[in-house]
Design a protein around this motif. Structure first.
Motif, PDB file in Angstrom:
ATOM      1  N   GLU A  93      17.575 -20.420  41.566  1.00 47.05           N
ATOM      2  CA  GLU A  93      18.733 -19.637  42.009  1.00 47.05           C
ATOM      3  C   GLU A  93      19.985 -20.505  41.951  1.00 47.05           C
ATOM      4  N   PRO A  94      21.138 -19.909  41.570  1.00 49.56           N
ATOM      5  CA  PRO A  94      22.368 -20.693  41.562  1.00 49.56           C
ATOM      6  C   PRO A  94      22.824 -21.007  42.991  1.00 49.56           C
ATOM      7  N   ALA A 146      12.831 -10.492  44.136  1.00 50.24           N
ATOM      8  CA  ALA A 146      13.340 -11.827  43.821  1.00 50.24           C
ATOM      9  C   ALA A 146      13.006 -12.236  42.391  1.00 50.24           C
ATOM     10  N   ALA A 147      12.094 -11.503  41.741  1.00 50.69           N
ATOM     11  CA  ALA A 147      11.611 -11.925  40.428  1.00 50.69           C
ATOM     12  C   ALA A 147      12.749 -12.061  39.417  1.00 50.69           C
ATOM     13  N   GLY A 148      12.968 -13.278  38.929  1.00 49.85           N
ATOM     14  CA  GLY A 148      14.052 -13.524  37.987  1.00 49.85           C
ATOM     15  C   GLY A 148      13.844 -12.818  36.661  1.00 49.85           C
ATOM     16  N   PRO A 177       7.964  -7.550  37.249  1.00 50.45           N
ATOM     17  CA  PRO A 177       6.976  -6.746  37.973  1.00 50.45           C
ATOM     18  C   PRO A 177       7.397  -5.281  38.035  1.00 50.45           C
ATOM     19  N   HIS A 178       8.707  -5.014  38.102  1.00 49.05           N
ATOM     20  CA  HIS A 178       9.260  -3.666  37.999  1.00 49.05           C
ATOM     21  C   HIS A 178      10.700  -3.831  37.549  1.00 49.05           C
ATOM     22  N   LEU A 179      11.482  -2.743  37.524  1.00 48.99           N
ATOM     23  CA  LEU A 179      12.798  -2.837  36.878  1.00 48.99           C
ATOM     24  C   LEU A 179      13.970  -2.605  37.830  1.00 48.99           C
ATOM     25  N   ASP A 180      13.782  -2.910  39.113  1.00 47.26           N
ATOM     26  CA  ASP A 180      14.897  -2.776  40.055  1.00 47.26           C
ATOM     27  C   ASP A 180      15.379  -4.153  40.499  1.00 47.26           C
ATOM     28  N   PRO A 181      16.486  -4.632  39.921  1.00 47.11           N
ATOM     29  CA  PRO A 181      16.950  -5.980  40.275  1.00 47.11           C
ATOM     30  C   PRO A 181      17.433  -6.068  41.718  1.00 47.11           C
ATOM     31  N   THR A 182      17.662  -4.909  42.368  1.00 44.88           N
ATOM     32  CA  THR A 182      18.214  -4.959  43.721  1.00 44.88           C
ATOM     33  C   THR A 182      17.126  -4.929  44.796  1.00 44.88           C
TER      34      THR A 182
END
Lengths: 492, 275
Positions: free
Chosen positions: A401-402, A44-46, A36-41
């Motif tokens: 999620e792990p 929740a989108a994997g 959805p966007h490019l900020d992994p922080t």
């Protein structure tokens, strides 16, 4: 040492080039979902991690292809006797893609941002026990904890804990700046993301010069794109029924890896009749896991008896607690006063494991008199109705999620279990640092939810990757959601 | 007698009757139960025990086609019923009040619905009300209304100019009575022909909605969903896509031919021209 490595590499590639021809240095990797966007922080989108983890962004520690936690931007660390203070020594000579120096202050900034009161980090619990982050000198960071936790290094390896450049935050969602081996170049929304080799990378230089990620959500279009060789690899191939064709085709290699995805038949523990443990147990015994794996996944997947990854050393095989036994199921329903069965809803998200699995489960439950009304939902509707609204009887979903067994401690989580006993186990676990004691606690936790039949435990999701036969170095397993291209190369 | 001269009618009628018969028989008998799965017998090609093969759950494709015909026909039939039931009275009223405010309101309302592409409306309705056969029926029914309203009004308007209507008016019959007793019987032929065409469009629309997952929900078999599910298996089990695809094509073709044939047979102008 580094110079030597590079020299050797150059020599090898020159020899190889002389022998045949230069190996290809670009790759097109396809996957089903677009970020959805490019900020992994901050999401929740994997899918974000599937594109950026390890390629663009790195953390202090990281997962390797087998799921082991290895040093990342921190070259090594010391842990104090009491387990409360971690001193991380950072890699030297690391720069962000915008040319700025990577320093201890960036680590402090990133971790403080992630655990801040107003942080939008999707996994804030990872940072819960961090009390303070201090800059000792430009290459040393001290992290102090409020209580010892056993999993700090593991937590810091998550995609949600990567180090970001402070000056890039405003635009991070469209222009991510990291320290990784690849620089983000361009994102054509709805189609692809392009990356380019980071020539200033601190670690071993990747073999690839450019990489393109493409997003193809439709399973039949996915099949066509691989067959036509429009893409060099498809990670998380969505149609397991097509794998035998790829396996028979010498142009391709098929990797079937494991994931952290426990696929469950979620039951709404607060909604009658599923608030009755007998009914939940009856449902669990009415389900034939192997038929679901064969019918919905064409044989891909490992049966599970609890919410835990079977490739984890702490996994306990509890399948016998919910074996396929129609007699027992009918008897349990009778005990619960529902000998004639009942009618409930079965709400299914889009993946084929859910849609196909749902039809099979509906047929299996009919055998013991439980009628289901199937509703197929898009992801957004599913999140709204089932995950947030808790308006469902049954649903099927894979929890990717792990190590996410902790969700059972949350009474407000969508399947609404949250037994105090279970929460107590989790609390003890979080404070426990002794590996043996942790292992015992994890086993207790698995046993408790399996005995309570919180959900129907179906199978561990498999992760099929189809790739050109000349590519090597792709991750087979998904210890975390990632498509690590740093070690990927063409063999000729 | 003229009916049987039409080859279209004969061919179209046979095809339509065949699928209607399949649907009717499915109420009392299908070769296999379509709701119970038999994973061990999945993806069998057409053969002696499974005439048209089995799908990925081991269900008999022929049985699913039979029950799917029932779903398609039921949805299309009720939808055409809604369209006629609402559209025809509206058209008659509009014609009876030609030029009046009621005429304006009815016809502009029709234009409004007509302005939207029919499938888009259907998707909109099912997206709001949730997927399911009932909502598909309502969705398809609603876009049938203006078709019948316009057709009825147009035909009725020319009838209102005729002498026999004038005679009825002179006799003191109310507009409503004239509409029901004299106009309606004279537009019936047109309505039957249009009804057949709309029926075939209804079947297509149902298949389309099911294909995108907005029609009848599993486990109820539906041709559109069978097609959608077959998509990734075309390369190794082509019968899964061919069979429901052909069922849709043949039914729609049959109904269209039948509609053409009926028009040739029933339309007075064509009949006059021929003789």
């Amino acid at each position: 040492m580094k110079r030597l490595n590079l020299g050797a590499l150059a020599a090898i590639s020159i020899c190889a080039g002389a022998a045949v021809h230069a190996a290809q240095t670009d790759i097109t990797v396809a996957m089903q979902l677009e970020p959805p966007h490019l900020d992994p922080t901050s999401a929740a989108a994997g899918a974000i991690d599937s594109v950026l983890y390890s390629n663009v962004f790195e953390g202090l520690t990281r997962f390797d292809a087998d799921g082991a936690v290895i040093p990342g931007l921190a070259s090594d660390w010391e842990i104090s006797e009491d387990g409360l203070t971690y001193t991380f020594h950072l890699q030297e000579g690391v720069t962000f893609h915008d040319g700025t120096e990577f320093e201890a202050s960036d680590v402090k900034f990133s971790l403080d941002r992630a655990r801040a009161e107003d942080s939008t980090n999707a996994q804030k619990a990872l940072f819960e026990s961090i009390d303070s982050v201090e800059v000792v000198d430009p290459l040393t960071v001290r992290v102090t904890l409020s209580q010892p936790i056993g999993a700090l290094l593991f937590n810091l390896a998550w995609g949600d804990a990567v180090i970001v450049a402070p000056e890039s935050i405003d635009e991070i969602k469209s222009r991510p700046i990291g320290t990784g081996a690849f620089k983000f170049v361009n994102w054509v929304q709805g189609d692809r993301i392009e990356m380019q080799r980071n020539t200033d990378y601190w670690g071993d230089a990747p073999a690839l010069e450019t990489a393109t990620f493409r997003f193809i959500s439709d399973p039949s279009a996915a099949f066509a794109s691989v067959m036509a060789e429009d893409v060099d690899a498809f990670v998380g191939f969505p149609a397991p029924e097509n794998l035998p064709q790829f396996e028979a085709d010498p142009r391709f290699q098929v990797l079937v890896g494991s994931t952290e995805g426990e696929t469950i038949l979620a039951m709404n523990n607060k909604q009658p009749p599923f608030d009755n443990p007998l009914v939940r147990e009856a449902v669990a015994h009415a389900i034939d896991r192997q038929a679901i794996i064969d019918g919905a996944m064409f044989g891909l997947g490992t049966p599970i008896g609890t919410h835990f990854a079977p490739h984890n050393p702490d996994y306990v095989d509890l399948i016998d607690l919910s074996n396929y036994d129609l007699e027992k199921s009918r008897q349990l329903l009778a005990e619960a006063g529902m000998a004639d069965g009942f009618t409930t809803t079965l709400k299914l998200p889009p993946p084929s494991y859910a849609r196909r699995g749902g039809e099979i489960i509906a047929a299996q439950l009919r055998e013991v008199g439980i009628q289901t009304e199937i509703t197929n939902l898009e992801w957004a509707q599913w999140l709204e109705e089932v995950f947030r609204g808790k308006n469902f009887g049954l649903s099927i979903v894979s929890h990717t999620e792990p190590m996410d067994i902790g969700i059972y401690a949350r009474p407000d989580y969508y399947f609404q279990y949250g037994k105090p006993e279970f929460a107590a186990i989790m609390e003890t676990l979080n404070a426990e640092t002794d590996p043996d004691a942790r292992s015992a606690l994890l086993k207790d936790a698995q046993r408790l939810i399996s005995e309570d039949h919180v959900n129907g435990y179906l199978f561990q999701l498999a992760f099929p990757t189809i790739a050109n036969a000349k590519i090597e170095g792709l991750w087979k397993n998904q210890p975390t959601q990632a498509t690590d291209l740093t070690g990927v190369r063409w063999t000729e | 007698m003229t009916l049987w001269y039409s080859r279209n009618l004969l061919l179209g009628g046979t095809l339509s009757l065949f699928f209607a018969a399949l649907a009717l028989i499915s109420f009392v008998w299908t070769p296999f139960d379509v709701e119970s799965l038999n994973i061990a017998a999945k993806l069998k090609p057409p053969g002696a025990s499974y005439w048209l093969g089995t799908d990925h759950f081991g269900r008999d494709v022929f049985s699913m086609i039979m029950v799917g015909a029932r779903t398609s026909i039921a949805v299309a039939l009720v939808a055409v019923g809604i369209g006629m039931g609402v559209g025809v009275p509206l058209g008659l009223t509009a014609a009876a009040r030609k030029g009046g405010w009621l005429d304006e309101v009815i016809m502009r309302g029709n234009d409004l619905i007509f302005a939207f592409p029919s499938l888009v409306i259907a998707i909109l309705i099912t997206a709001i009300a949730g997927p399911g056969a009932i909502n598909a029926i309502i969705a398809i029914g609603i876009f049938n209304i203006p078709v019948f309203a316009r057709l009825t009004r147009g035909a009725a308007l020319s009838l209102w100019e005729r002498e026999f209507i004038l005679a009825a008016r002179v006799c003191g019959k109310s507009r409503t009575r004239i509409s029901v007793e004299h106009i309606l019987p004279n537009v019936t032929n047109l309505l039957i022909v249009q009804g057949t065409i709309q029926f075939s469009l209804g079947i297509l629309a149902e298949a389309g909605l099911s294909y995108v997952g907005l029609g009848a929900q599993p486990p109820t078999p539906s041709w559109g969903r069978m097609l959608a599910e077959a998509q990734t298996m075309v390369s190794f089990a082509p019968h899964l896509a061919l069979v429901p695809g052909l069922a849709i094509v043949l039914t729609v073709l049959g109904l269209n031919l039948m509609g053409d044939g009926l028009r040739d047979a029933l339309d007075p102008r064509i009949r006059v021209a021929r003789t």
